[in-house]
Design an enzyme around this catalytic site. Structure first.
Site, mmCIF file in Angstrom:
data_model
loop_
_atom_site.group_PDB
_atom_site.id
_atom_site.type_symbol
_atom_site.label_atom_id
_atom_site.label_comp_id
_atom_site.label_asym_id
_atom_site.label_seq_id
_atom_site.Cartn_x
_atom_site.Cartn_y
_atom_site.Cartn_z
ATOM 1 N N GLY A 105 0.822 -1.097 0.104
ATOM 2 C CA GLY A 105 0.076 -0.043 0.019
ATOM 3 C C GLY A 105 0.891 1.354 -0.010
ATOM 4 O O GLY A 105 1.803 1.187 0.915
ATOM 5 N N ALA A 106 0.812 1.933 -0.920
ATOM 6 C CA ALA A 106 1.514 3.155 -1.186
ATOM 7 C C ALA A 106 1.965 3.915 0.145
ATOM 8 O O ALA A 106 3.140 4.309 0.636
ATOM 9 C CB ALA A 106 0.838 4.108 -2.445
ATOM 10 N N GLN A 124 -5.142 -9.267 -1.639
ATOM 11 C CA GLN A 124 -5.404 -8.199 -0.804
ATOM 12 C C GLN A 124 -6.729 -7.544 -0.500
ATOM 13 O O GLN A 124 -6.991 -7.222 0.688
ATOM 14 C CB GLN A 124 -4.563 -7.047 -1.394
ATOM 15 C CG GLN A 124 -2.957 -7.170 -1.577
ATOM 16 C CD GLN A 124 -2.540 -7.560 -2.898
ATOM 17 O OE1 GLN A 124 -3.277 -8.552 -3.577
ATOM 18 N NE2 GLN A 124 -1.557 -6.849 -3.387
ATOM 19 N N ASP A 153 -1.343 4.695 -6.514
ATOM 20 C CA ASP A 153 0.133 4.555 -5.989
ATOM 21 C C ASP A 153 0.760 5.941 -6.819
ATOM 22 O O ASP A 153 1.942 6.093 -6.140
ATOM 23 C CB ASP A 153 0.609 3.341 -6.748
ATOM 24 C CG ASP A 153 0.084 2.332 -5.791
ATOM 25 O OD1 ASP A 153 -1.023 1.763 -5.837
ATOM 26 O OD2 ASP A 153 1.023 1.622 -4.966
ATOM 27 N N ASN A 191 -2.895 2.537 -10.177
ATOM 28 C CA ASN A 191 -3.489 2.057 -8.748
ATOM 29 C C ASN A 191 -3.405 0.424 -9.384
ATOM 30 O O ASN A 191 -3.079 -0.044 -10.516
ATOM 31 C CB ASN A 191 -4.667 2.363 -8.596
ATOM 32 C CG ASN A 191 -5.304 1.884 -6.985
ATOM 33 O OD1 ASN A 191 -4.285 1.977 -6.276
ATOM 34 N ND2 ASN A 191 -6.141 1.162 -7.278
ATOM 35 N N LYS A 192 -3.700 -0.505 -8.286
ATOM 36 C CA LYS A 192 -3.793 -1.807 -8.467
ATOM 37 C C LYS A 192 -4.107 -2.457 -9.812
ATOM 38 O O LYS A 192 -5.162 -1.864 -10.150
ATOM 39 C CB LYS A 192 -4.496 -2.389 -7.294
ATOM 40 C CG LYS A 192 -4.686 -3.853 -7.258
ATOM 41 C CD LYS A 192 -3.224 -4.862 -7.448
ATOM 42 C CE LYS A 192 -2.248 -4.374 -6.595
ATOM 43 N NZ LYS A 192 -1.024 -4.960 -6.859
HETATM 44 C C1 MRU Z 1 -3.948 3.462 0.393
HETATM 45 S S1 MRU Z 1 -3.129 1.947 -0.676
HETATM 46 C C2 MRU Z 1 -3.291 2.690 -2.157
HETATM 47 C C3 MRU Z 1 -2.790 1.819 -3.458
HETATM 48 O O1 MRU Z 1 -1.142 1.581 -2.977
HETATM 49 C C4 MRU Z 1 -3.269 0.230 -3.292
HETATM 50 O O2 MRU Z 1 -4.508 0.707 -4.035
HETATM 51 C C5 MRU Z 1 -2.488 -0.455 -4.245
HETATM 52 O O3 MRU Z 1 -2.631 -0.459 -5.341
HETATM 53 C C6 MRU Z 1 -1.798 -1.285 -3.476
HETATM 54 O O4 MRU Z 1 -0.928 -2.326 -4.229
HETATM 55 P P1 MRU Z 1 0.077 -3.293 -3.416
HETATM 56 O O5 MRU Z 1 0.637 -4.132 -4.567
HETATM 57 O O6 MRU Z 1 -0.745 -4.186 -2.479
HETATM 58 O O7 MRU Z 1 0.926 -2.389 -2.755
#
Ligand code: MRU
Length: 350
Positions: free
Chosen positions: A56-57, A201, A242, A252-253
């Site tokens: 998560g960013a 996740q 992100d 984003n994801k």
């Molecule tokens: C507040 S978290 C925002 C993003 O980081 C979240 O949506 C995401 O894409 C996370 O990806 P991850 O690969 O689980 O780190």
């Protein structure tokens, strides 16, 4: 280290400085095991970030901020020069390429590097504290905007993708923070949580956080999202980010852009909730965003067992880019920008 961990408030902290080490909630084993990992050296931190122990960013931003302190302490133990410590910090900074928060938070703490450990820890703690404050503000802005925009009296049906809660931040959450705020106002009917690649996740972490809050929810396959939206079962989608470019393009994801396209077709709001630390004005458009390509095994195997035929290759981008024209609202701690209506981050957040 095993312990009881509770979600449900900003008290849950994915990243915690213990005084001599960094305690990370191990997000690869939740919800079936609740364990923390005690990190004392840079290699372990880089590995934890890359394996998504912490993810998560904003959470990896906070972990990176404390990573500077870890590098200083390890350098002291092992007799490193200042340049060797800086090189170790650079490895933390580059552990994952897409979330700009990691670079921004490490660079912020490095401005205090020459003042020594105490100053570095003070700055890292400020990063953590400000993230929680930003999340609280985003929750209120996002909930106000959404209730007005959707304009119905009944509780809302919200779709979200990946995990953006307390686990993904320094506390409370971004998109999930908006959902928490709506729930606190009695305005959530149900949340559709997309299960999310590569480590589920959504189904492991978002569902766990929602369950702890008593928020009604369904876990659904990522591939179900567009159909759920087009059938009229969703009032709005809210996701995190992100990295957000100056023109509003949002990384984003992986799978997020499909959600945004379905929302546009259905005529419902697609909201991105992210602190201004995720907005990268030096990046003009999404084309410039480095999308992390992860190992092929994550899509060729299931639970460590090979599922694809021996000759198949895996394509495993961790993120995708949603064009700004599909982002109805960008919620930051400063308020909501209606990006698709022309309120661009590069013009409003500079
Ligand atoms: C507040 S978290 C925002 C993003 O980081 C979240 O949506 C995401 O894409 C996370 O990806 P991850 O690969 O689980 O780190």
């Amino acid at each position: 280290m095993s312990q009881e961990i509770r979600s449900g408030s900003e008290e849950l902290s994915a990243v915690q400085w213990t005084g001599a080490s960094l305690a990370l909630i191990d997000q690869t084993v939740l919800p079936h095991r609740t364990e923390t990992m005690d990190v004392r050296d840079v290699d372990t931190l880089v590995d934890a970030i890359q394996r998504l122990v912490v993810r998560g960013a904003p959470a990896i931003g906070a972990a990176g901020a404390y990573g500077v302190a870890l590098a200083l302490l390890q350098g002291e133990r092992e007799g490193w020069s200042a340049d060797e410590i800086r090189a170790a910090v650079a490895r933390v900074r580059e552990a994952r390429p897409t979330a700009v928060n990691l670079m921004v938070c490490v660079d912020r703490v490095m401005t205090r590097f020459d003042e020594g450990l105490e100053a570095v820890l003070e700055e890292a703690a400020a990063v953590q504290r400000e993230d929680v404050e930003a999340n609280r503000a985003m929750g209120a802005h996002g909930a106000d905007w959404l209730l007005e925009r959707v304009g119905v009296e009944r509780p809302l049906r919200i779709l979200t993708h990946c995990n953006t809660g307390a686990l993904a931040t320094a506390g409370w959450g971004t998109a999930l923070g908006v959902i928490r705020e709506l729930h606190a106002r009695g305005r959530v009917e149900v949340v559709y949580a997309d299960e999310t690649r590569p480590l589920l996740q959504g189904s492991r972490l978002t569902a766990w956080e929602l369950a702890q809050e008593g928020i009604p929810h369904y876990v659904q396959a990522d591939g179900a999202a567009a159909g759920t939206i087009l059938r009229g079962e969703v009032d709005a989608a809210i996701v995190g980010a992100d990295r957000i470019a100056a023109n509003g393009d949002t990384a984003n994801k992986v799978g997020t852009v499909g959600v945004a396209l379905a929302c546009a077709d259905a005529g419902i709001p697609f909201l991105v909730a992210a602190p201004t630390t995720t907005v990268d004005l030096a990046t003009k458009t999404g084309d410039e965003i480095h999308i992390e390509l992860r190992g092929e095994d994550e899509v060729l195997e299931w639970g460590g067992v090979r599922t694809a035929p021996a000759g198949s290759r895996g394509h495993n981008p961790a993120f995708d880019v949603t064009p700004g024209r599909l982002v109805t609202g960008l919620v930051t701690e400063r308020g909501v920008l209606e990006v698709s209506a022309g309120q661009l981050p590069g013009e409003r957040l500079g």
